[in-house]
Design a protein around this motif. Sequence first.
Motif, mmCIF file in Angstrom:
data_model
loop_
_atom_site.group_PDB
_atom_site.id
_atom_site.type_symbol
_atom_site.label_atom_id
_atom_site.label_comp_id
_atom_site.label_asym_id
_atom_site.label_seq_id
_atom_site.Cartn_x
_atom_site.Cartn_y
_atom_site.Cartn_z
ATOM 1 N N LEU A 193 0.853 -1.263 -0.009
ATOM 2 C CA LEU A 193 0.003 0.087 0.126
ATOM 3 C C LEU A 193 0.950 1.208 0.022
ATOM 4 O O LEU A 193 1.826 1.232 0.683
ATOM 5 C CB LEU A 193 -0.573 -0.055 1.347
ATOM 6 N N THR A 244 0.293 5.275 0.277
ATOM 7 C CA THR A 244 -0.432 6.254 0.372
ATOM 8 C C THR A 244 -0.058 7.640 0.850
ATOM 9 O O THR A 244 1.462 7.884 1.203
ATOM 10 C CB THR A 244 -1.614 6.101 1.608
ATOM 11 N N LEU A 268 -1.371 7.952 11.551
ATOM 12 C CA LEU A 268 -1.947 6.916 10.430
ATOM 13 C C LEU A 268 -0.967 5.691 10.329
ATOM 14 O O LEU A 268 -1.730 4.733 10.090
ATOM 15 C CB LEU A 268 -1.992 7.742 8.762
ATOM 16 N N LYS A 269 0.093 6.045 10.284
ATOM 17 C CA LYS A 269 1.071 4.703 10.317
ATOM 18 C C LYS A 269 0.626 3.772 11.295
ATOM 19 O O LYS A 269 0.718 2.687 11.188
ATOM 20 C CB LYS A 269 2.698 4.993 10.507
ATOM 21 N N LEU A 298 -2.296 1.954 10.799
ATOM 22 C CA LEU A 298 -2.257 0.824 9.647
ATOM 23 C C LEU A 298 -1.403 -0.517 10.390
ATOM 24 O O LEU A 298 -1.732 -1.651 10.071
ATOM 25 C CB LEU A 298 -1.478 1.502 8.682
ATOM 26 N N SER A 331 8.004 0.134 7.407
ATOM 27 C CA SER A 331 7.468 1.032 6.535
ATOM 28 C C SER A 331 8.619 1.788 5.970
ATOM 29 O O SER A 331 9.505 1.983 6.442
ATOM 30 C CB SER A 331 6.217 1.969 7.396
ATOM 31 N N ILE A 353 -7.068 -3.428 6.391
ATOM 32 C CA ILE A 353 -6.286 -2.467 6.043
ATOM 33 C C ILE A 353 -6.678 -1.337 5.453
ATOM 34 O O ILE A 353 -6.505 0.046 5.737
ATOM 35 C CB ILE A 353 -4.922 -2.842 5.133
ATOM 36 N N ILE A 354 -7.550 -1.126 4.406
ATOM 37 C CA ILE A 354 -8.275 -0.303 3.454
ATOM 38 C C ILE A 354 -9.152 0.200 4.412
ATOM 39 O O ILE A 354 -9.377 1.622 4.358
ATOM 40 C CB ILE A 354 -8.962 -0.717 2.417
ATOM 41 N N LEU A 377 -7.288 2.742 6.760
ATOM 42 C CA LEU A 377 -6.688 3.848 6.053
ATOM 43 C C LEU A 377 -7.791 4.880 5.761
ATOM 44 O O LEU A 377 -7.639 6.010 6.220
ATOM 45 C CB LEU A 377 -6.358 3.246 4.573
ATOM 46 N N HIS A 430 -7.461 8.562 8.028
ATOM 47 C CA HIS A 430 -7.184 9.543 6.980
ATOM 48 C C HIS A 430 -8.041 10.818 7.057
ATOM 49 O O HIS A 430 -9.267 10.786 6.845
ATOM 50 C CB HIS A 430 -7.104 9.063 5.485
ATOM 51 N N VAL A 470 -9.273 10.090 -0.460
ATOM 52 C CA VAL A 470 -7.876 9.515 -0.043
ATOM 53 C C VAL A 470 -7.238 8.946 -1.365
ATOM 54 O O VAL A 470 -7.771 8.100 -1.924
ATOM 55 C CB VAL A 470 -8.113 8.318 1.003
ATOM 56 N N TYR A 503 -4.456 6.696 -2.865
ATOM 57 C CA TYR A 503 -3.566 5.535 -2.353
ATOM 58 C C TYR A 503 -3.558 4.606 -3.718
ATOM 59 O O TYR A 503 -4.211 4.473 -4.600
ATOM 60 C CB TYR A 503 -4.251 4.682 -1.339
#
Length: 364
Positions: A135, A137, A147-148, A151, A166, A211-212, A215, A219, A224, A226
Motif C-alpha cells: 500500500l 498512500t 496514520l502509520k 495501519l 514502513s 487495512i483499507i 486507512l 485519514h 484518499v 492510495y
Amino acid sequence: MLIEEVIQHLEVLAPTAYAEDFDNVGLLVGNSNTTVTGILVTLDTLEIIVDEAIENNCNLIISFHPIVFKGIKKFNGTNYVERVVMKAIKHDIAIYAIHTALDNALQGVNDMICEQLGLINRRILIPQSGNIKKLITFAPTKEAEQLKTKLFKAGAGAIGNYTNCSFSSEGIGTFRASDKANPTLGEIGKTHYENETQIQVTYPKHLERIIIKALFENHSYEEVAYEITSLENNNQHIGMGMIGELVEPMEEVSFLKHIKETFKTGCVRHSELLDKPIKKVAVLGGSGSFAIKNAQRAGADIFITADLKYHQFYEAEKRLILADIGHYESEQYTKNLIVSYLRKKISNFAIILSDKNTNPIQYL
C-alpha cells in the motif's frame, strides 16, 4: 456464538485466501448467522460423521477435506456426497472445510507432521508467491505517524519476525477542490500545496479489507489517494510442505520404522535406500508428488508424503528417499490440531474430536 465468529477464529489459523485455486474451502453448507450449539471436528465428512454430530448436539462440522469438491447438479441421494449434504441440511448442520488453507498455513498440516517426528529448524518447503501486497498512500506530514500507527495495528508492516515496517518520504502534494467538494484542507477553487508524507507498507492479502478500512477511517482527506500493488516476493510463512531436521541423525531403516510407528500406517512404500544417515526431512501431507524436486533442491535426505505412483519413485534419482505413508495417515493429526486451537479460543461450548476413522483404505 455464531458460526461466523468461529469462522473468524479459523481464518486467523488458516486464511482461506491462501487455499489453492482448485480447492473448495469455507462454509459449504449452512448459514453463518446460525448460533452454534457444538462443534465436531473431523478429517472427512461422511454420513457417520453427520450422525455423530446429531448424537452430540453439534450443528457445526469442521472438516479438513471438503465434502463438496466439484459441482453438484442433482440432490437425489445417489452417492455419498449427496447423502451427506442432504442429511446435514435436514438436521440444520453446517459444514466448514479448511483443506489447503491449512495445508499452506505455517502452523498447519505439515507443521503437525514435523511435530510428530520431532523435527527442529522447520521452514516452508514451497513458499507461496503473489500473496504479499504493498500500500502506498499520502498524508499531511503532521498526521503521518498517527496514520502509520493505525495501519500497523490493522496488520500492515509485518515482515517475518519484524513489525511496524514502513518506508516514508516527504514532498509537496497539490490539489484543487471543486465546488462539490468538502475539503478538510485548502479552499474550493484554489490550488492547495500541502507538505505530505508518502507512506509505504506491505501486508498479507487476506488483511486487505481491514487495512483499507483503517486507512479510510484514520485519514483526514475527503478523497484518499492510495495505490495497491501485488508483489511477486515469496512469503516464507505461507506455502506447501515443510523441511526440518532431526535432533540426531538416524539410520535409514530405523527412521522408516519410526515413521511407520508414529503414523500407525499399514506399510511405508519407499524408494531405494541410499546407505546414509537421515538428518534433513521434508514432509508434505496428502498428495505431494509435485514437490519431489523441491525436496531435492532443499537437500532433504528423505521426503515423506502420500499417493506416489509407480514411476514417481524413480524420480528419487538416488538423491533422496521417497516415503509414501498413506494419504489419511499423513493428515490424521490435523483434526487434533484444529480441536486444540479452537479450545484455546472458545471455551463456552463443546468442541468434540470425532472418534470415527474415515480412512477409505484398508491394509491386510
